[in-house]
Design a protein around this motif. Structure first.
Motif, PDB file in Angstrom:
ATOM      1  N   LEU A   1      22.007   6.678  -2.715  1.00 22.03           N
ATOM      2  CA  LEU A   1      21.449   7.828  -3.435  1.00 22.03           C
ATOM      3  C   LEU A   1      22.490   8.456  -4.348  1.00 22.03           C
ATOM      4  O   LEU A   1      22.167   8.863  -5.472  1.00 22.03           O
ATOM      5  N   TYR A   2      23.746   8.548  -3.880  1.00 27.17           N
ATOM      6  CA  TYR A   2      24.816   9.053  -4.754  1.00 27.17           C
ATOM      7  C   TYR A   2      24.933   8.157  -5.984  1.00 27.17           C
ATOM      8  O   TYR A   2      25.059   8.630  -7.110  1.00 27.17           O
ATOM      9  N   ARG A   3      24.904   6.845  -5.753  1.00 32.09           N
ATOM     10  CA  ARG A   3      25.039   5.881  -6.853  1.00 32.09           C
ATOM     11  C   ARG A   3      23.865   5.973  -7.832  1.00 32.09           C
ATOM     12  O   ARG A   3      24.059   5.885  -9.043  1.00 32.09           O
ATOM     13  N   GLN A   4      22.654   6.160  -7.301  1.00 32.56           N
ATOM     14  CA  GLN A   4      21.475   6.295  -8.169  1.00 32.56           C
ATOM     15  C   GLN A   4      21.571   7.543  -9.041  1.00 32.56           C
ATOM     16  O   GLN A   4      21.162   7.531 -10.198  1.00 32.56           O
ATOM     17  N   ALA A   5      22.083   8.620  -8.473  1.00 37.47           N
ATOM     18  CA  ALA A   5      22.158   9.886  -9.199  1.00 37.47           C
ATOM     19  C   ALA A   5      23.275   9.886 -10.247  1.00 37.47           C
ATOM     20  O   ALA A   5      23.177  10.569 -11.262  1.00 37.47           O
ATOM     21  N   ALA A   6      24.328   9.112 -10.002  1.00 34.48           N
ATOM     22  CA  ALA A   6      25.558   9.212 -10.796  1.00 34.48           C
ATOM     23  C   ALA A   6      25.494   8.500 -12.137  1.00 34.48           C
ATOM     24  O   ALA A   6      24.965   7.403 -12.247  1.00 34.48           O
ATOM     25  N   HIS A   7      26.074   9.157 -13.133  1.00 37.85           N
ATOM     26  CA  HIS A   7      26.374   8.496 -14.397  1.00 37.85           C
ATOM     27  C   HIS A   7      27.691   7.738 -14.256  1.00 37.85           C
ATOM     28  O   HIS A   7      27.890   6.709 -14.887  1.00 37.85           O
ATOM     29  N   PHE A   8      28.601   8.309 -13.443  1.00 37.33           N
ATOM     30  CA  PHE A   8      29.920   7.720 -13.237  1.00 37.33           C
ATOM     31  C   PHE A   8      30.291   7.771 -11.765  1.00 37.33           C
ATOM     32  O   PHE A   8      29.937   8.723 -11.075  1.00 37.33           O
ATOM     33  N   ILE A   9      31.029   6.782 -11.317  1.00 38.74           N
ATOM     34  CA  ILE A   9      31.563   6.749  -9.960  1.00 38.74           C
ATOM     35  C   ILE A   9      33.084   6.742 -10.091  1.00 38.74           C
ATOM     36  O   ILE A   9      33.649   5.908 -10.804  1.00 38.74           O
ATOM     37  N   VAL A  10      33.724   7.692  -9.413  1.00 42.42           N
ATOM     38  CA  VAL A  10      35.172   7.851  -9.498  1.00 42.42           C
ATOM     39  C   VAL A  10      35.777   7.650  -8.111  1.00 42.42           C
ATOM     40  O   VAL A  10      35.244   8.143  -7.119  1.00 42.42           O
ATOM     41  N   ASP A  11      36.895   6.957  -8.060  1.00 37.35           N
ATOM     42  CA  ASP A  11      37.639   6.779  -6.814  1.00 37.35           C
ATOM     43  C   ASP A  11      38.280   8.114  -6.456  1.00 37.35           C
ATOM     44  O   ASP A  11      39.190   8.579  -7.149  1.00 37.35           O
ATOM     45  N   ALA A  12      37.802   8.732  -5.382  1.00 34.50           N
ATOM     46  CA  ALA A  12      38.276  10.064  -4.995  1.00 34.50           C
ATOM     47  C   ALA A  12      39.369  10.011  -3.931  1.00 34.50           C
ATOM     48  O   ALA A  12      39.668  11.020  -3.301  1.00 34.50           O
ATOM     49  N   THR A  13      39.981   8.845  -3.739  1.00 37.59           N
ATOM     50  CA  THR A  13      41.046   8.741  -2.736  1.00 37.59           C
ATOM     51  C   THR A  13      42.381   9.245  -3.266  1.00 37.59           C
ATOM     52  O   THR A  13      43.286   9.491  -2.492  1.00 37.59           O
ATOM     53  N   HIS A  14      42.498   9.403  -4.576  1.00 41.66           N
ATOM     54  CA  HIS A  14      43.752   9.838  -5.186  1.00 41.66           C
ATOM     55  C   HIS A  14      43.927  11.360  -5.084  1.00 41.66           C
ATOM     56  O   HIS A  14      43.018  12.080  -4.686  1.00 41.66           O
ATOM     57  N   GLU A  15      45.092  11.817  -5.503  1.00 43.49           N
ATOM     58  CA  GLU A  15      45.343  13.257  -5.583  1.00 43.49           C
ATOM     59  C   GLU A  15      44.368  13.868  -6.593  1.00 43.49           C
ATOM     60  O   GLU A  15      43.983  13.201  -7.562  1.00 43.49           O
ATOM     61  N   PRO A  16      44.000  15.143  -6.405  1.00 46.03           N
ATOM     62  CA  PRO A  16      43.044  15.776  -7.322  1.00 46.03           C
ATOM     63  C   PRO A  16      43.431  15.646  -8.801  1.00 46.03           C
ATOM     64  O   PRO A  16      42.558  15.405  -9.638  1.00 46.03           O
ATOM     65  N   SER A  17      44.705  15.759  -9.127  1.00 39.11           N
ATOM     66  CA  SER A  17      45.111  15.660 -10.538  1.00 39.11           C
ATOM     67  C   SER A  17      44.784  14.285 -11.113  1.00 39.11           C
ATOM     68  O   SER A  17      44.376  14.166 -12.274  1.00 39.11           O
ATOM     69  N   GLN A  18      44.930  13.231 -10.301  1.00 40.69           N
ATOM     70  CA  GLN A  18      44.601  11.875 -10.756  1.00 40.69           C
ATOM     71  C   GLN A  18      43.086  11.700 -10.881  1.00 40.69           C
ATOM     72  O   GLN A  18      42.611  11.070 -11.816  1.00 40.69           O
ATOM     73  N   VAL A  19      42.347  12.261  -9.939  1.00 34.91           N
ATOM     74  CA  VAL A  19      40.879  12.174  -9.999  1.00 34.91           C
ATOM     75  C   VAL A  19      40.390  12.880 -11.264  1.00 34.91           C
ATOM     76  O   VAL A  19      39.531  12.360 -11.984  1.00 34.91           O
ATOM     77  N   VAL A  20      40.961  14.050 -11.569  1.00 34.66           N
ATOM     78  CA  VAL A  20      40.595  14.773 -12.791  1.00 34.66           C
ATOM     79  C   VAL A  20      40.932  13.927 -14.015  1.00 34.66           C
ATOM     80  O   VAL A  20      40.116  13.800 -14.938  1.00 34.66           O
ATOM     81  N   ALA A  21      42.116  13.320 -14.040  1.00 32.66           N
ATOM     82  CA  ALA A  21      42.505  12.470 -15.174  1.00 32.66           C
ATOM     83  C   ALA A  21      41.522  11.306 -15.330  1.00 32.66           C
ATOM     84  O   ALA A  21      41.136  10.957 -16.459  1.00 32.66           O
ATOM     85  N   ASP A  22      41.107  10.717 -14.220  1.00 30.67           N
ATOM     86  CA  ASP A  22      40.142   9.608 -14.275  1.00 30.67           C
ATOM     87  C   ASP A  22      38.796  10.080 -14.830  1.00 30.67           C
ATOM     88  O   ASP A  22      38.165   9.383 -15.635  1.00 30.67           O
ATOM     89  N   ILE A  23      38.361  11.254 -14.409  1.00 30.43           N
ATOM     90  CA  ILE A  23      37.090  11.806 -14.904  1.00 30.43           C
ATOM     91  C   ILE A  23      37.193  12.078 -16.407  1.00 30.43           C
ATOM     92  O   ILE A  23      36.286  11.730 -17.175  1.00 30.43           O
ATOM     93  N   LEU A  24      38.300  12.678 -16.837  1.00 32.50           N
ATOM     94  CA  LEU A  24      38.472  12.979 -18.257  1.00 32.50           C
ATOM     95  C   LEU A  24      38.483  11.707 -19.091  1.00 32.50           C
ATOM     96  O   LEU A  24      37.912  11.664 -20.189  1.00 32.50           O
ATOM     97  N   ALA A  25      39.123  10.648 -18.572  1.00 30.69           N
ATOM     98  CA  ALA A  25      39.142   9.365 -19.283  1.00 30.69           C
ATOM     99  C   ALA A  25      37.725   8.804 -19.411  1.00 30.69           C
ATOM    100  O   ALA A  25      37.329   8.327 -20.486  1.00 30.69           O
ATOM    101  N   MET A  26      36.950   8.869 -18.342  1.00 29.49           N
ATOM    102  CA  MET A  26      35.558   8.388 -18.387  1.00 29.49           C
ATOM    103  C   MET A  26      34.728   9.201 -19.368  1.00 29.49           C
ATOM    104  O   MET A  26      33.916   8.652 -20.111  1.00 29.49           O
ATOM    105  N   MET A  27      34.929  10.511 -19.349  1.00 29.18           N
ATOM    106  CA  MET A  27      34.164  11.374 -20.250  1.00 29.18           C
ATOM    107  C   MET A  27      34.498  11.073 -21.702  1.00 29.18           C
ATOM    108  O   MET A  27      33.598  11.051 -22.546  1.00 29.18           O
TER     109      MET A  27
END
Length: 181
Positions: free
Chosen positions: A142-168
């Motif tokens: 259900l998360y996958r169906q809802a998502a436009h993007f899937i991000v690896d959330a195992t990293h530090e928050p700053s890296q997760v944010v950087a990954d999201i910004l790159a995808m955006m």
């Protein structure tokens, strides 16, 4: 881009922590649907569930989602918000949905490190690792169906944010009229 960004995923994936950091990075407002709801009704999630059952809580959760959705907002959702089909469609149609994905071991260690999560009632009555495993198995698709993007959330928050910004930034050409297509 001013469309809302919805962060979805299980308890412990970092929706609130990442959401606050992401909102700061892109100068958006931040709101957590569970915190908004608890403040609005002056009860904890556990109290709402005890009084109204999970069905009543889910209905209130939908109301909260609609109330907090607005331009230039990062929205951390409750882990079960995707259980309601309406909510999945609402988020996809009104903004960009990002699934913060993490394995059970990471989720459990984060939940054990944050005892305030105990304010949320158990979903299965089972030990934490079993519950997280079972709930993730039920909800991952259900998360996958809802998502436009899937991000690896195992990293530090700053890296997760950087990954999201790159995808955006890569997705920017696919934005039409402020809504991701």
């Amino acid at each position: 881009m001013t469309q809302p960004l919805f962060l979805v995923g299980p308890r412990g994936c970092g929706k609130t922590t990442t959401g606050m950091a992401l909102a700061k990075a892109i100068d958006f407002q931040f709101v957590d649907t569970d915190r908004w709801l608890q403040s609005h009704v002056q009860m904890t999630v556990a109290e709402i569930v005890e009084r109204e059952g999970w069905e009543g809580f889910r209905a209130q959760e939908t109301t909260a989602l609609q109330a907090v959705t607005g331009p230039s907002t990062v929205i951390a959702t409750g882990g079960g918000i995707i259980l309601t089909e309406y909510n999945r469609h609402y988020m996809r149609n009104n903004g960009m949905v990002i699934y913060l994905s993490a394995p059970v071991s990471v989720l459990v260690s984060r939940l054990e490190a944050a005892p305030e999560e105990g304010l949320r009632p158990t979903l299965t009555g089972k030990p934490l690792t079993e519950e997280v495993q079972e709930v993730l198995e039920q909800r991952d698709e259900l998360y996958r169906q809802a998502a436009h993007f899937i991000v690896d959330a195992t990293h530090e928050p700053s890296q997760v944010v950087a990954d999201i910004l790159a995808m955006m930034s890569q997705a920017a050409p696919r934005l039409q009229g402020g809504v991701y297509t």
